[in-house]
Design an enzyme around this catalytic site. Structure first.
Site, mmCIF file in Angstrom:
data_model
loop_
_atom_site.group_PDB
_atom_site.id
_atom_site.type_symbol
_atom_site.label_atom_id
_atom_site.label_comp_id
_atom_site.label_asym_id
_atom_site.label_seq_id
_atom_site.Cartn_x
_atom_site.Cartn_y
_atom_site.Cartn_z
ATOM 1 N N ASN A 11 0.857 -1.183 0.000
ATOM 2 C CA ASN A 11 0.000 0.000 0.000
ATOM 3 C C ASN A 11 0.900 1.241 0.000
ATOM 4 O O ASN A 11 1.455 1.606 1.027
ATOM 5 C CB ASN A 11 -0.892 -0.050 1.254
ATOM 6 C CG ASN A 11 -1.777 1.174 1.390
ATOM 7 O OD1 ASN A 11 -1.846 2.004 0.485
ATOM 8 N ND2 ASN A 11 -2.460 1.285 2.517
ATOM 9 N N LYS A 13 0.086 4.246 -0.332
ATOM 10 C CA LYS A 13 -0.576 5.414 0.259
ATOM 11 C C LYS A 13 -0.349 6.655 -0.623
ATOM 12 O O LYS A 13 -0.284 6.511 -1.842
ATOM 13 C CB LYS A 13 -0.117 5.625 1.705
ATOM 14 C CG LYS A 13 -0.287 4.335 2.532
ATOM 15 C CD LYS A 13 -0.123 4.517 4.006
ATOM 16 C CE LYS A 13 -0.312 3.181 4.701
ATOM 17 N NZ LYS A 13 -0.243 3.274 6.149
ATOM 18 N N HIS A 99 -9.719 1.038 4.759
ATOM 19 C CA HIS A 99 -8.402 1.169 5.404
ATOM 20 C C HIS A 99 -8.519 2.114 6.605
ATOM 21 O O HIS A 99 -9.321 3.054 6.599
ATOM 22 C CB HIS A 99 -7.379 1.705 4.397
ATOM 23 C CG HIS A 99 -5.998 1.712 4.964
ATOM 24 N ND1 HIS A 99 -5.529 2.739 5.741
ATOM 25 C CD2 HIS A 99 -5.017 0.784 4.931
ATOM 26 C CE1 HIS A 99 -4.298 2.455 6.144
ATOM 27 N NE2 HIS A 99 -3.963 1.278 5.666
ATOM 28 N N GLU A 101 -6.894 4.540 7.619
ATOM 29 C CA GLU A 101 -6.767 5.985 7.358
ATOM 30 C C GLU A 101 -8.042 6.546 6.735
ATOM 31 O O GLU A 101 -8.378 7.714 6.942
ATOM 32 C CB GLU A 101 -5.527 6.243 6.489
ATOM 33 C CG GLU A 101 -4.264 6.090 7.334
ATOM 34 C CD GLU A 101 -3.103 5.414 6.649
ATOM 35 O OE1 GLU A 101 -3.054 5.382 5.412
ATOM 36 O OE2 GLU A 101 -2.229 4.889 7.373
ATOM 37 N N GLU A 171 -5.622 -5.006 10.812
ATOM 38 C CA GLU A 171 -4.596 -3.979 10.985
ATOM 39 C C GLU A 171 -4.909 -3.161 12.232
ATOM 40 O O GLU A 171 -5.667 -2.179 12.158
ATOM 41 C CB GLU A 171 -4.579 -3.044 9.773
ATOM 42 C CG GLU A 171 -4.302 -3.736 8.458
ATOM 43 C CD GLU A 171 -3.802 -2.739 7.433
ATOM 44 O OE1 GLU A 171 -2.610 -2.787 7.117
ATOM 45 O OE2 GLU A 171 -4.583 -1.909 6.984
ATOM 46 N N GLY A 177 2.117 2.324 10.855
ATOM 47 C CA GLY A 177 3.049 3.432 10.682
ATOM 48 C C GLY A 177 3.714 3.887 11.961
ATOM 49 O O GLY A 177 4.343 4.936 12.004
ATOM 50 N N SER A 217 3.138 -2.063 10.572
ATOM 51 C CA SER A 217 4.592 -2.079 10.799
ATOM 52 C C SER A 217 5.231 -3.438 10.514
ATOM 53 O O SER A 217 6.136 -3.857 11.240
ATOM 54 C CB SER A 217 4.918 -1.602 12.217
ATOM 55 O OG SER A 217 4.492 -0.259 12.391
#
Ligand code: PGA
Length: 267
Positions: A11, A13, A99, A101, A171, A177, A217
């Site tokens: 991904n 991003k 996702h 985010e 996730e 991140g 991560s």
């Protein structure tokens, strides 16, 4: 377990540009030739999809092309949105849905995620549904409740026949991140609970075939232990997918784990 083909997604991003994206995909396409038996997919930003697709086509690469999101509506007056048909037109084979985010930065709710998921699966495209709890929810011991709510709402009105094209990515938000990874045991436990939930919702057979991947991560050094867990079928990789050597190492770890699991089963 051995029938589930590992999946590793990169991904990207909101990273890369017209020059770094092509460089990255070329290096990944070459590197993953060594990760046999793994389905590898890259998720570049929308504006670069066509460029990346033509690079993959020219190389005859088996690397798959994914998109990071799509609109729940078919077409029409939705300024700034991108439809599934447009993505298909650009050669997209898989779409990320929900996702963290999108959920936590852009404010997407479970009901919208359900509409997007239906749009993608009904459109015959592979969907990667992302779920996971926040740090606060984990500290309160609510991870299973949160995952179950996100999955049940996302899967509403989706028949078992469409679940064949579904992958669930667990996730934990606190691991994305941040450099913090769930321990392989914690991740395995969450994956097992997700598989049990899907088994109760559909059937044990559907659950057994479903690929559940871990994200948050993942790096070359922690990937082998995570991927060796019985219910972890690969990973969704953010930061490390921007470094071709790291991403390729993670894909190879998925291939090695799958073959070790097969021989462990055969014993
Ligand atoms: P990360 O991102 O690997 O940078 O934690 C994972 C993801 O957001 O899919």
């Amino acid at each position: 377990m051995s029938t589930r083909k590992p999946f590793v997604g990169g991904n990207w991003k909101m990273n890369t540009n017209r020059s770094t994206g092509p460089d990255l995909v070329r290096a990944v396409a070459d590197g993953v030739l060594a990760a046999e038996g793994v389905e590898v997919c890259v998720f570049p930003p929308f504006p670069y999809l066509l460029t990346i697709r033509s690079i993959l086509r020219d190389r005859g690469s088996s690397l798959r092309l994914g998109a990071q999101d799509c609109c729940h509506q078919r077409d029409g007056a939705y300024t700034g949105e991108v439809s599934l048909d447009m993505l298909k037109d650009c050669g997209v084979q898989a779409v990320l849905v929900g996702h963290s985010e999108r959920r936590h930065v852009m404010g997407e709710k479970d009901e919208l995620i359900n509409k997007k998921l239906r749009r993608v699966l009904e459109g015959s495209i592979e969907a990667i549904l992302c779920v996971g709890e926040t740090l606060e929810e984990r500290e309160a011991g609510h991870q299973d409740i949160v995952n179950a709510r996100q999955i049940k709402t996302a899967l509403a009105e989706i028949p078992a026949s469409l679940v064949e094209r579904l992958i669930i990515a667990y996730e934990p938000v606190w691991a994305i991140g941040t450099g913090k990874t769930a321990t392989p045991q914690d991740a395995q436990e969450a994956h097992q609970h997700i598989r049990e939930l899907v088994g109760r919702t559909y059937s044990p057979d559907v659950a057994e075939k479903l690929r559940i991947i871990y994200g948050g991560s993942v790096k070359p050094d922690n990937a082998p232990d995570l991927f060796m867990q019985p219910d972890i079928d690969g990973g969704l990789i953010g930061g490390a997918s921007l470094k071709s050597a790291d991403f390729v190492a993670i894909c190879k770890a998925a291939a090695e784990a799958a073959s070790a699991k097969r021989s462990r089963e055969g014993e």
